[in-house]
Design an enzyme around this catalytic site. Structure first.
Site, PDB file in Angstrom:
ATOM      1  N   ASN A 107       0.775  -1.131  -0.126  1.00  0.00           N
ATOM      2  CA  ASN A 107       0.125  -0.002  -0.030  1.00  0.00           C
ATOM      3  C   ASN A 107       0.825   1.324   0.086  1.00  0.00           C
ATOM      4  O   ASN A 107       0.672   2.337  -0.925  1.00  0.00           O
ATOM      5  CB  ASN A 107      -1.011  -0.105   1.157  1.00  0.00           C
ATOM      6  CG  ASN A 107      -2.065  -1.098   1.028  1.00  0.00           C
ATOM      7  OD1 ASN A 107      -2.048  -1.729   0.102  1.00  0.00           O
ATOM      8  ND2 ASN A 107      -2.831  -1.433   2.188  1.00  0.00           N
ATOM      9  N   HIS A 153     -16.189  36.114 -32.291  1.00  0.00           N
ATOM     10  CA  HIS A 153     -17.336  35.409 -32.672  1.00  0.00           C
ATOM     11  C   HIS A 153     -16.756  34.740 -34.240  1.00  0.00           C
ATOM     12  O   HIS A 153     -17.721  34.787 -35.107  1.00  0.00           O
ATOM     13  CB  HIS A 153     -18.587  36.300 -33.024  1.00  0.00           C
ATOM     14  CG  HIS A 153     -19.193  36.909 -31.821  1.00  0.00           C
ATOM     15  ND1 HIS A 153     -19.909  36.300 -30.847  1.00  0.00           N
ATOM     16  CD2 HIS A 153     -18.698  38.041 -31.256  1.00  0.00           C
ATOM     17  CE1 HIS A 153     -20.175  37.098 -29.951  1.00  0.00           C
ATOM     18  NE2 HIS A 153     -19.460  38.221 -30.322  1.00  0.00           N
ATOM     19  N   SER A 274      -1.812  14.341 -50.175  1.00  0.00           N
ATOM     20  CA  SER A 274      -2.624  13.178 -50.612  1.00  0.00           C
ATOM     21  C   SER A 274      -1.895  13.176 -52.028  1.00  0.00           C
ATOM     22  O   SER A 274      -1.649  14.146 -52.817  1.00  0.00           O
ATOM     23  CB  SER A 274      -4.073  13.640 -50.635  1.00  0.00           C
ATOM     24  OG  SER A 274      -4.406  13.056 -51.700  1.00  0.00           O
ATOM     25  N   LYS A 280      -4.020  19.792 -51.086  1.00  0.00           N
ATOM     26  CA  LYS A 280      -4.116  19.643 -49.875  1.00  0.00           C
ATOM     27  C   LYS A 280      -3.108  19.357 -49.072  1.00  0.00           C
ATOM     28  O   LYS A 280      -2.039  18.502 -49.326  1.00  0.00           O
ATOM     29  CB  LYS A 280      -5.033  18.194 -49.735  1.00  0.00           C
ATOM     30  CG  LYS A 280      -6.404  18.105 -50.403  1.00  0.00           C
ATOM     31  CD  LYS A 280      -7.327  17.126 -49.961  1.00  0.00           C
ATOM     32  CE  LYS A 280      -7.687  17.802 -48.361  1.00  0.00           C
ATOM     33  NZ  LYS A 280      -8.656  16.871 -47.562  1.00  0.00           N
ATOM     34  N   GLU A 287      -4.946  18.682 -35.756  1.00  0.00           N
ATOM     35  CA  GLU A 287      -6.229  18.035 -35.287  1.00  0.00           C
ATOM     36  C   GLU A 287      -6.056  16.941 -34.472  1.00  0.00           C
ATOM     37  O   GLU A 287      -6.718  16.607 -33.576  1.00  0.00           O
ATOM     38  CB  GLU A 287      -6.664  17.243 -36.905  1.00  0.00           C
ATOM     39  CG  GLU A 287      -7.096  18.274 -37.995  1.00  0.00           C
ATOM     40  CD  GLU A 287      -7.451  17.752 -39.346  1.00  0.00           C
ATOM     41  OE1 GLU A 287      -8.601  17.629 -39.422  1.00  0.00           O
ATOM     42  OE2 GLU A 287      -6.746  17.108 -39.855  1.00  0.00           O
TER      43      GLU A 287
END
Lengths: 455, 455, 455, 455
Positions: A107, A153, A274, A280, A287
């Site tokens: 413990n 915003h 890609s 791309k 991410e």
């Protein structure tokens, strides 16, 4: 009996749910370290003989080497890291191994090992945050007066500089470092010697063990020592808050990389493409950093749920503390390193930023402020006038600083040509020289502050 | 550059954060299955030649064997399970391998693989829950009239039977099964053929692929197909709710095992002891089941946080969906199997239960009900009288059914000796014969219902 | 159009989802205080005239009185507390009211108000925790040598004292206080003057405003000032960890109140009974404290989810920060006060505790330790011998200290009558005199430490 | 005694933490309904007299009127809605009121009231989701062939149509409706008659009460009936998943409104502006919907934490179930209505969408597909060739469909002029005619399907 993978009967399931060695073998270094501190104290206090202590220490050294060399065999039937090491020690040095566990219990042992690990994780987070701050500061220095839109915003509100924006994150990550430092200080107490839960009759020296392990002091209460995991929860809270700050920067990077913004580019090192769509340049790393926030927040909830309503002192539920922390620490450290890499690699596209900053009358507030400062208008009235001028500018399809003076005067007769110098984006940025504002002079002042802090 | 394990420079970090093969290799079987369905459809639609399709199918078979034999080398630089398999296919069969990826994308591929996996996890959870229900039902049959205290606020309230208590959990786990079944039905649609996000110009047959994979139909919208993970979140919600039900039973087992209650014992197969404290029969498995609730709830929060605010269609954040689900499924399945094992092994201690049930005037409500039924008292007044009798019983240090009638009559003169039969614990239990009540006859009625359901 | 309560059309829904006045009117005092600091600075910097400033200050005083008297009308169409106050100010003092908003924005205004509120919440939590610690310390002083079982896995493990147990919580709550203190220090910076997000062209004095509001300094970055809510998240993390510590004590109280344990009683003030079951003394307050942990943990998750992935600077999502914090603070403060009340009211039942402590050979570890200390056995071997003695004691149905010496000697011939003094519960407790152990002398040492700390 | 607002001593705190009337008065209608069903059954079973039942029913009617008129005085010292109503009933009709509580308990009463409420919340969510689906479908019909970029990683990937994008959400919200429907069905059982926890000796008719309350049947187990709240947790899970779907659409709206995208506009009804910055059309409602996801996820965690590890049957912790559900339901219903309003009001800007869709060679995949279909290339090789053509297009600064054929032929000699028709954005969209693809014909097919479903 209950089908599928659990076909081997109850005892097998019991072993499967009980074993933690696959997880807690990451505590091997901490366990060895704590055992050394323990046995050296036992010898110094004459609780074990010098000869036994030396045999134990040699055995622990051998085990360390075996682990380092990948020769140590972790066995699930021995349940956890503590029993794996103790059992191997008995193989290596014989019955004297049995004296190592005098005056301690699993413990206090696991509480000590885990605290050592989490304290190190705080230090690693701090070091990685420092690198990230440095990367941000370097960008801020280069771009102290690179103009970009400031958003509210996600609508352009007032122009700011990219350096100013970078420094906002330097501030946030400084607070994150503070949280890890506070957590590390608060957990800097040694549970070792609490034994099962009540202390021990042996004349141990907890102070000595605490020092040997680099702790500020022994914990004052043996029940608290074996039962509490708030130190781990505090680490996870700091990690979760830090990951949320990271996720905000990650979100911005994803936005900025989108052709709709086009504010930044990365080298190939931080872009996944890609084979077919060369346009791309996916910001995968950003991410993933954003996504890993979920992992870390989930880990906090996991451990919080485990601890909720747990009677003192030790309960087996606590075994779940380690996956929560290990997984969160891995995710956080990877995220911090990837973000530091990204912030170093990132190439701001000043032209695109500048162009976006100029669109949509971003200096309308400057016009209102001029009306207050020069014509003595109350702010609310100034707002109203500026709004009318902006509306007229739209009708004329002109930027604010190209609206003819007489047009302005039909709205507010007292206006003069003095207003034009305040209406450019550059003037707007330069004017916001209040402490902490976006004026490049102010930004440089804060850069100087941080340069001193971060070296 | 950023120290420690990330010393190798940005590209290395990018690889480290990006690679998912360590996690998603668990999808190998699903990936092979989906690839087979895809290539068979391509051949049937004459999009690839029969010869190429056959070569591809043979290659996939070989890969399956290599994986089964542990000979397949998973390579991190190939990032994920899909590229690992495709790359090995190219090694095995040459350029024809390149035709497999016609009219599909990793986006629909991973969505399909993952759905297949989660649908299977629903089925596994159902099967394990069924075993657990059966174990509970068996206990209920044996103990349909074994009396124990029914608790509110952990205070004995009214006597119930252990069989009745077991059936409460049979009901809860039935609803859990319902949730997994509903989730499985809702996710029973095939994403395959959605391609990157917009569908494909090739004349594919999505219906055929859906059938081949055992899905009810193809998904109706290609963007939804690659972007949505609510099916995984729903699985995690069902798992979290189920684990909370499990945690309640686990808590009760921990309580019942405590000598303070002493209501149940386990054989050695489900007890961890201590070499020194033979009285200690620790219910570790129950504690671990209780603790793993934290893991599963944490996984729900993890994936929910990942998905929140994610723009369509695919983003790399989604890579975090798999650890969330895999870890939760492992924890849930282990918990269910362990709990089924415990409920089979568990030995109720009828004497201890009966003794606890009789303490503290548990039939006071029966007295009040008698006053309502026989003397026509409004319930609130009856409550008041019964309270006074209980108070007198305490003063006399007698159980309710031993309080002399004249003592009762000083409180309520109309009381008669007819009251005594309702004041025993057995009478109390037997009297609660309303539908769903604890009377053994009612309990047996429900046992009969469940016996039919669970076979 | 969308039925039910939203029948009035879009504009109505927009107002309904947008208005926050029902929530943020709790910031009224902070808003008035910040406005005073702002206008006094504007006057000192000659940005507004002394006369206007005085009119504004008088108006703010009037508003404060109106609110205190319940005469202030909060209007939903004015959206939030800031516009409600500003609008009323205009009614009271006319156009000069419009000068108050010079060089500020709602963005820095709400950040300032909210920080002031959260800083006060930290101070309230600290004060309530101090009261709770004092109540625990008082119990510890009275019961420094009241023996109870120490539990692991809810199984009696070794005897401890109730005072020792109380001190474990004093330690936990001390760390909780440390977390609130650290959070308060970290948030002790003023956002005021950051304006919309970029600072202001007016020659404001942020240092002066910071001082007036009791902040250590102004924040260094205006974007950070309006965008960051990690201070609120850190408060919620501290509150969540604290509530988990509370929930552990609450769980124990619920257990201890159960007749199965019978360790404590409460006066009527902290018990809810039942008019019919006088034996029922339900520990409702403890259960509610335990339950409110869910609220506070939920609030942390709520705000963490809101902040995750939010681009700088201000977004309306941030409006959700206040309900998260207000609800958690209410739950925490109520829980702390209730727990302090319970710990003062609680009456330990020494006899029941002592009896439970003696059951089940709780001094078996003491026997093993004696074998190590007196006969020089390695601990693992000593464990084995003690286990055999315990088994024999069970066969003889005797407590350990009543097993005849010759019985022990058949197991280990070297044993002597010297062993008996260590086998009583009292001897066991007294022997655990290592630092932080449960020996009353050690407990008193820690009591002395805490008495000094808490006065 | 513990300072501040808790100065009035223990009893006061106990009342404060215990009272729930401020929250549960929202159950008034359900409580009255359940009481009516109960007393009508009692009369039919002759457990109370017809006269008493009628008096009680009249009293309940009066109370309903008082509540509707705002004349009912909710009193905190009466703790909860049940006692408030029962106490008022006694004032109105005298001692007969005491007969209402025959054969029931607050435990089954609150379980019944709350189930009724949650079942209604499921129905409300369904109705609001239907309105939202209809708004999305209307947009899809108008914009079945309005071209916009389809994104992955927030990078334009392939062109899609706005109608297709809207239908993705129609699908998601259909699954959300399914989850609420399944939850409603699963909870459609009546707890009434379970009494305190064990059933009742009175000859009640639970089937009749269940019917009267619109439940499919009575619950089969009285312990389960009072102890379980998984029905509420399932509602919260469905709400959380739904709110996450909403948050994804909300995020997209925020992005689309940003001038960087400029894809949509709102009328003034759904825009908050700034008096000074007319260009600012802040999508506050979308941000609030996104933010409220945190509330709902937090509520799930809140109730899950409350329920975890709770021993049967009733514990006061369960009182926390209602704020969790009420707050989440309010947030969800407001969000759904606001989102339906926004989707109706939203004006897609087809020109901006079309322009963004054409940028960056979005038809490179179409080129690769052509190479596969017409020249028989394996897809991986086709990818490679298309990549080279894209690179050449970039060097020539030309869109793909303007690259001269001979340039293409230097890369792949077999290419012909037949390729050009597939390289326009319109051709690309039209070509993706696989089931569920973005070709307008496919989109219209799905519109037709949904038109039928949603009317």
């Amino acid at each position: 009996m209950w089908g599928g993978r659990f076909g081997e009967g109850p005892a097998k399931i019991m072993e499967e749910i009980n074993a933690s060695i696959e997880i807690d073998k990451r505590l091997a270094a901490q366990d060895l370290r704590a055992s050394r501190a323990h046995v050296e104290m036992l010898a110094a206090q004459k609780i074990v003989s010098q000869a036994d202590a030396e045999a134990i220490l040699r055995g622990l050294d051998d085990i360390e080497t075996e682990i380092a060399d990948g020769r140590f065999e972790f066995r699930r039937e021995l349940e956890d890291i503590h029993l794996n090491i103790e059992s191997r020690l008995a193989e290596l040095i014989g019955p004297a191994a049995g004296r190592l566990h005098t005056a301690r219990s699993r413990n206090d042992q696991v509480a000590t090992d885990f605290r050592l690990w989490v304290r190190e994780a705080c230090a690693r987070a701090d070091a990685l945050l420092l690198e990230l701050q440095r990367a941000l500061l370097a960008q801020a220095e280069t771009h102290a007066d690179t103009i970009m839109p400031g958003f509210t915003h996600l609508q352009p509100a007032q122009p700011v500089t990219f350096g100013h924006h970078c420094l906002a994150y330097v501030e946030m990550f400084a607070r994150d470092r503070g949280r890890f430092a506070d957590a590390a200080t608060r957990m800097d107490e040694s549970p070792l010697g609490a034994a099962a839960l009540a202390g021990t009759p042996f004349p141990i020296d907890r102070e000595r063990m605490a020092k040997a392990l680099g702790f500020a002091r022994p914990m004052r209460n043996s029940l608290d020592a074996v039962a509490s995991r708030d130190f781990a929860l505090e680490y996870l809270a700091a990690a979760a808050i830090c990951s949320i700050n990271l996720s905000r920067l990650a979100e911005e990077i994803v936005l900025w990389c989108s052709p709709a913004f086009g504010f930044v580019k990365f080298s190939d090192a931080f872009t996944t493409g890609s084979s077919i769509m060369p346009q791309k340049r996916n910001p995968d790393a950003a991410e993933l950093v954003r996504g890993k926030t979920g992992r870390i927040l989930g880990s906090f909830v996991m451990l919080a749920s485990v601890l909720k309503g747990l009677a003192l002192a030790y309960a087996k539920d606590l075994q779940e503390d380690k996956p929560a922390v290990f997984e969160a620490a891995d995710a956080l450290e990877l995220s911090l390193a990837a973000m530091a890499g990204m912030m170093t690699d990132l190439q701001p596209q000043a032209e695109a930023m500048r162009k976006a900053a100029a669109a949509g009358h971003p200096t309308a507030t400057d016009l209102a402020d001029w009306l207050v400062a020069k014509l003595g208008k109350p702010f609310r009235e100034a707002h109203h006038i500026a709004g009318a001028v902006v509306k007229r500018a739209d009708e004329l399809n002109l930027p604010l600083d190209k609206v003819p003076l007489q047009e302005m005067q039909t709205i507010e007769p007292k206006m003069t040509a003095d207003v034009f110098p305040v209406l450019s984006v550059e003037a707007s940025v330069n004017s916001r020289a209040s402490y902490g504002g976006t004026a490049p002079a102010q930004v440089r002042r804060q850069i100087a502050f941080w340069r001193e802090q971060l070296t």
